[in-house]
Design a protein around this motif. Structure first.
Motif, PDB file in Angstrom:
ATOM      1  N   ARG A 383       0.931  -1.238  -0.154  1.00  0.00           N
ATOM      2  CA  ARG A 383       0.153   0.090   0.158  1.00  0.00           C
ATOM      3  C   ARG A 383       0.805   1.295  -0.037  1.00  0.00           C
ATOM      4  O   ARG A 383       0.408   2.331  -0.410  1.00  0.00           O
ATOM      5  N   ARG A 384       2.216   0.984   0.513  1.00  0.00           N
ATOM      6  CA  ARG A 384       2.750   2.406   0.396  1.00  0.00           C
ATOM      7  C   ARG A 384       3.784   2.658  -0.676  1.00  0.00           C
ATOM      8  O   ARG A 384       4.599   3.441  -0.927  1.00  0.00           O
ATOM      9  N   CYS A 385       3.525   1.722  -1.729  1.00  0.00           N
ATOM     10  CA  CYS A 385       4.308   1.806  -2.991  1.00  0.00           C
ATOM     11  C   CYS A 385       3.162   1.986  -4.134  1.00  0.00           C
ATOM     12  O   CYS A 385       2.066   2.004  -4.026  1.00  0.00           O
ATOM     13  N   HIS A 386       4.029   2.656  -5.253  1.00  0.00           N
ATOM     14  CA  HIS A 386       3.068   3.156  -6.461  1.00  0.00           C
ATOM     15  C   HIS A 386       2.698   1.556  -7.128  1.00  0.00           C
ATOM     16  O   HIS A 386       3.176   0.397  -7.026  1.00  0.00           O
ATOM     17  N   ALA A 387       1.763   1.777  -7.984  1.00  0.00           N
ATOM     18  CA  ALA A 387       1.189   0.617  -8.576  1.00  0.00           C
ATOM     19  C   ALA A 387       1.915  -0.655  -9.249  1.00  0.00           C
ATOM     20  O   ALA A 387       1.613  -1.669  -9.345  1.00  0.00           O
ATOM     21  N   GLY A 388       3.034  -0.170  -9.821  1.00  0.00           N
ATOM     22  CA  GLY A 388       4.165  -1.164 -10.485  1.00  0.00           C
ATOM     23  C   GLY A 388       4.629  -2.179  -9.306  1.00  0.00           C
ATOM     24  O   GLY A 388       5.188  -3.293  -9.577  1.00  0.00           O
ATOM     25  N   ILE A 389       4.254  -2.127  -8.078  1.00  0.00           N
ATOM     26  CA  ILE A 389       4.655  -3.205  -7.034  1.00  0.00           C
ATOM     27  C   ILE A 389       4.005  -4.369  -7.253  1.00  0.00           C
ATOM     28  O   ILE A 389       4.836  -5.478  -6.696  1.00  0.00           O
ATOM     29  N   TRP A 390       2.959  -4.592  -7.921  1.00  0.00           N
ATOM     30  CA  TRP A 390       2.535  -5.810  -8.277  1.00  0.00           C
ATOM     31  C   TRP A 390       3.401  -6.830  -8.870  1.00  0.00           C
ATOM     32  O   TRP A 390       3.405  -7.996  -8.650  1.00  0.00           O
ATOM     33  N   LEU A 391       4.313  -6.427  -9.506  1.00  0.00           N
ATOM     34  CA  LEU A 391       5.395  -7.237 -10.473  1.00  0.00           C
ATOM     35  C   LEU A 391       6.169  -7.600  -9.384  1.00  0.00           C
ATOM     36  O   LEU A 391       6.708  -8.901  -9.342  1.00  0.00           O
ATOM     37  N   LEU A 392       6.648  -6.817  -8.595  1.00  0.00           N
ATOM     38  CA  LEU A 392       7.812  -7.241  -7.516  1.00  0.00           C
ATOM     39  C   LEU A 392       7.312  -8.068  -6.658  1.00  0.00           C
ATOM     40  O   LEU A 392       7.792  -9.034  -6.207  1.00  0.00           O
ATOM     41  N   MET A 393       6.129  -7.940  -5.881  1.00  0.00           N
ATOM     42  CA  MET A 393       5.439  -8.563  -4.900  1.00  0.00           C
ATOM     43  C   MET A 393       5.198 -10.031  -5.536  1.00  0.00           C
ATOM     44  O   MET A 393       5.335 -11.140  -4.831  1.00  0.00           O
ATOM     45  N   LEU A 394       4.536 -10.179  -6.822  1.00  0.00           N
ATOM     46  CA  LEU A 394       4.572 -11.547  -7.429  1.00  0.00           C
ATOM     47  C   LEU A 394       5.829 -12.418  -7.483  1.00  0.00           C
ATOM     48  O   LEU A 394       5.564 -13.477  -7.085  1.00  0.00           O
ATOM     49  N   GLY A 395       6.729 -11.784  -8.149  1.00  0.00           N
ATOM     50  CA  GLY A 395       8.184 -12.325  -8.009  1.00  0.00           C
ATOM     51  C   GLY A 395       8.592 -12.733  -6.708  1.00  0.00           C
ATOM     52  O   GLY A 395       9.119 -13.894  -6.584  1.00  0.00           O
ATOM     53  N   TRP A 396       8.432 -11.920  -5.880  1.00  0.00           N
ATOM     54  CA  TRP A 396       8.755 -12.166  -4.298  1.00  0.00           C
ATOM     55  C   TRP A 396       8.278 -13.526  -3.804  1.00  0.00           C
ATOM     56  O   TRP A 396       8.610 -14.415  -3.225  1.00  0.00           O
ATOM     57  N   LEU A 397       6.794 -13.437  -3.906  1.00  0.00           N
ATOM     58  CA  LEU A 397       6.179 -14.533  -3.292  1.00  0.00           C
ATOM     59  C   LEU A 397       6.458 -15.913  -4.058  1.00  0.00           C
ATOM     60  O   LEU A 397       6.405 -16.945  -3.440  1.00  0.00           O
ATOM     61  N   ILE A 398       6.582 -15.748  -5.180  1.00  0.00           N
ATOM     62  CA  ILE A 398       7.080 -17.219  -5.969  1.00  0.00           C
ATOM     63  C   ILE A 398       8.541 -17.436  -5.466  1.00  0.00           C
ATOM     64  O   ILE A 398       8.569 -18.747  -5.186  1.00  0.00           O
ATOM     65  N   LEU A 399       9.263 -16.721  -5.556  1.00  0.00           N
ATOM     66  CA  LEU A 399      10.657 -16.841  -5.067  1.00  0.00           C
ATOM     67  C   LEU A 399      10.662 -17.713  -3.719  1.00  0.00           C
ATOM     68  O   LEU A 399      11.561 -18.399  -3.540  1.00  0.00           O
ATOM     69  N   LEU A 400      10.182 -17.091  -2.937  1.00  0.00           N
ATOM     70  CA  LEU A 400       9.941 -17.514  -1.479  1.00  0.00           C
ATOM     71  C   LEU A 400       9.837 -18.969  -1.334  1.00  0.00           C
ATOM     72  O   LEU A 400      10.048 -19.576  -0.421  1.00  0.00           O
ATOM     73  N   ASN A 401       8.927 -19.492  -2.355  1.00  0.00           N
ATOM     74  CA  ASN A 401       8.467 -20.837  -2.160  1.00  0.00           C
ATOM     75  C   ASN A 401       9.467 -21.994  -2.970  1.00  0.00           C
ATOM     76  O   ASN A 401       8.957 -22.894  -2.866  1.00  0.00           O
ATOM     77  N   THR A 402      10.635 -21.429  -3.307  1.00  0.00           N
ATOM     78  CA  THR A 402      11.513 -22.182  -3.975  1.00  0.00           C
ATOM     79  C   THR A 402      12.671 -22.682  -3.000  1.00  0.00           C
ATOM     80  O   THR A 402      13.434 -23.418  -3.600  1.00  0.00           O
ATOM     81  N   SER A 403      12.617 -22.201  -1.857  1.00  0.00           N
ATOM     82  CA  SER A 403      13.664 -22.656  -0.964  1.00  0.00           C
ATOM     83  C   SER A 403      13.220 -22.431   0.522  1.00  0.00           C
ATOM     84  O   SER A 403      12.012 -22.333   0.973  1.00  0.00           O
ATOM     85  N   GLU A 404      14.030 -22.671   1.554  1.00  0.00           N
ATOM     86  CA  GLU A 404      13.642 -22.523   3.006  1.00  0.00           C
ATOM     87  C   GLU A 404      13.173 -21.206   3.125  1.00  0.00           C
ATOM     88  O   GLU A 404      12.352 -20.872   4.004  1.00  0.00           O
ATOM     89  N   SER A 405      13.961 -20.119   2.618  1.00  0.00           N
ATOM     90  CA  SER A 405      13.600 -18.826   2.992  1.00  0.00           C
ATOM     91  C   SER A 405      13.046 -18.273   4.022  1.00  0.00           C
ATOM     92  O   SER A 405      14.189 -18.252   5.130  1.00  0.00           O
ATOM     93  N   LEU A 406      12.091 -18.078   4.181  1.00  0.00           N
ATOM     94  CA  LEU A 406      11.458 -17.301   5.539  1.00  0.00           C
ATOM     95  C   LEU A 406      11.621 -18.418   6.845  1.00  0.00           C
ATOM     96  O   LEU A 406      11.390 -18.026   7.933  1.00  0.00           O
TER      97      LEU A 406
END
Length: 442
Positions: A383-406
């Motif tokens: 919510r604190r970012c401009h509209a283009g954040i959807w691309l970053l957020m989508l990539g982040w959530l996908i990459l999180l699930n490819t390793s132990e990550s969090l």
């Protein structure tokens, strides 16, 4: 203005001269936050080992299991709370502005106590992985423009150096700061480690950064952004992250296609940009062909052919639940049992999904609480970012699930938060910016 100021429920807590949380921060706080970002992106576990700080290892002083940037962030937070005039008032003010961040910080601390009481692994992970990003978002709620500008410069500079160092390591087959576990370097793995430590951490951060350069970083000129994207994509090859590479190509390509079609539909096409795009479209295949002829992609292609059991591990991890009772799944099974099952199933290298790993080690109830806090936190950041954040957020959530990550100790989420809030910062006019500085919900 008076009406806006009195609307802030935290205003009554502030000391003299500190009537709101959105006022300009002092120079030491600003410098401290910028230094936190610099340490976060530039100091890896391999570097820390050289000075006797066993961050990545399992043995040694427990105090060394927390990243120096987290320690500094806590100190800066305490300093800002004191200079605010009323420490309690400061915490109330920033919590009111960023409630989801405050919730995740409190929840993580409570769960940390639970982990310690139950003698479960992951104590330091709760601090570096969850508390640090929450504190940072709360502090950045004050929205000091100079601080954000300096952070942006630091991120771009360090990521550029990181990519150049990765390519140097790739070309020379020499790792400057190799990833170490209790001092033991994995010298047979020649994937670049650069400044971020583990190759997969490097690949994740670099992939996220490339997506941010595509859909964020509006303050940079297009030619500069394209050059930086090319450099980072080359570094991705050196890091050898298959998931990160594929995701960057797919999401980045889709984004460029969508933007191109949108431009054609609206009829507003930048001629210089179009010409530059056509030139690049013609040159990229040539560059790729030349690089391939010199063996630039050999190591990455070998990772696709032989993944050292990584793909099989993603299947085997589900079989672990067949050996557990329902009660164990809910509250968490015996740690010795899980470790034995991992060895039997050939999962010593890790359980490559954060949700599955957290359920196995902490239980489903614990995992559910973390998931709710994480989801609310991500929504607040977006919510604190401009509209283009959807691309970053989508990539982040996908990459999180490819390793132990969090599910393990990591600074990845703090780095993501910095990239998101700094490179996707909405452009504000001067008057509007001042008004938002007084608004407790800004």
């Amino acid at each position: 203005m008076a009406a806006i100021r009195t609307a802030n429920p935290a205003a009554g807590w502030a000391g003299p001269g500190q009537a709101r949380a959105g006022s300009s921060v002092d120079w030491l706080t600003s410098f401290g936050l910028v230094t936190v970002v610099a340490l976060l992106f530039a100091i890896s576990g391999g570097m820390l080992w050289l000075v006797g700080y066993n961050y990545d290892g399992l043995t040694g002083n427990p105090a060394t299991k927390i990243h120096p940037s987290t320690y500094l962030l806590i100190l800066v937070f305490a300093w800002r709370a004191c200079t605010f005039g009323n420490p309690v008032g400061y915490m109330v003010a920033v919590a009111d502005r960023r409630p989801a961040s405050a919730l995740m910080a409190v929840m993580s601390i409570v769960l940390l106590v639970v982990v310690i009481a139950r003698q479960r692994p992951g104590m330091a992970g709760m601090i570096d992985t969850f508390v640090a990003p929450a504190l940072l978002v709360m502090m950045l709620a004050e929205e000091n423009e100079k601080t954000f500008a300096r952070m942006q410069t630091v991120v771009h500079a360090i990521m550029t150096v990181n990519a150049l160092l990765a390519l140097f390591e790739f070309a020379t087959k020499t790792l400057i700061f190799p990833y170490r576990l209790d001092g033991e370097a994995f010298m047979t793995d020649l994937r670049s480690t650069a400044l971020q430590g583990h190759p997969l951490s490097n690949a994740t951060v670099t992939s996220i950064y490339v997506l941010a350069l595509l859909s964020g970083s509006k303050s940079l000129s297009m030619p500069l952004r394209l050059g930086m994207i090319g450099l980072q994509c080359a570094a991705l090859v050196a890091f050898g992250g298959r998931s990160a590479m594929v995701l960057t190509i797919v999401l980045g390509g889709c984004y460029l296609l969508i933007q191109g079609l949108r431009g054609l539909r609206t009829g507003r096409v930048n001629l210089l940009g179009a010409a530059l795009g056509l030139i690049l479209a013609a040159l990229v295949p040539v560059v790729i062909a030349v690089a391939a002829s010199y063996g630039f992609f050999d190591a990455l292609l070998e990772r696709f052919v032989s993944d050292s059991g990584s793909a099989n591990a993603r299947v085997e991890m589900f079989d672990l639940f067949n050996h557990l009772e329902l009660r164990d799944v809910i509250v968490g099974p015996d740690i010795d049992l899980i470790e034995s099952l991992r060895r039997i199933s050939g999962l010593e290298q890790g359980i490559e999904n954060p949700i599955i790993r957290t359920v196995l080690y902490q239980g489903a109830f614990f995992t559910l609480l973390l998931f709710v806090g994480f989801a609310l936190f991500m929504h607040e950041v977006a919510r604190r970012c401009h509209a283009g954040i959807w691309l970053l957020m989508l990539g982040w959530l996908i990459l999180l699930n490819t390793s132990e990550s969090l599910a393990s100790k990591t600074t990845l989420m703090t780095k993501f938060v910095v990239i998101a809030l700094v490179l996707y910062r909405p452009v504000r006019g001067g008057v509007r910016q001042k008004v938002r500085g007084l608004n407790p919900r800004s």
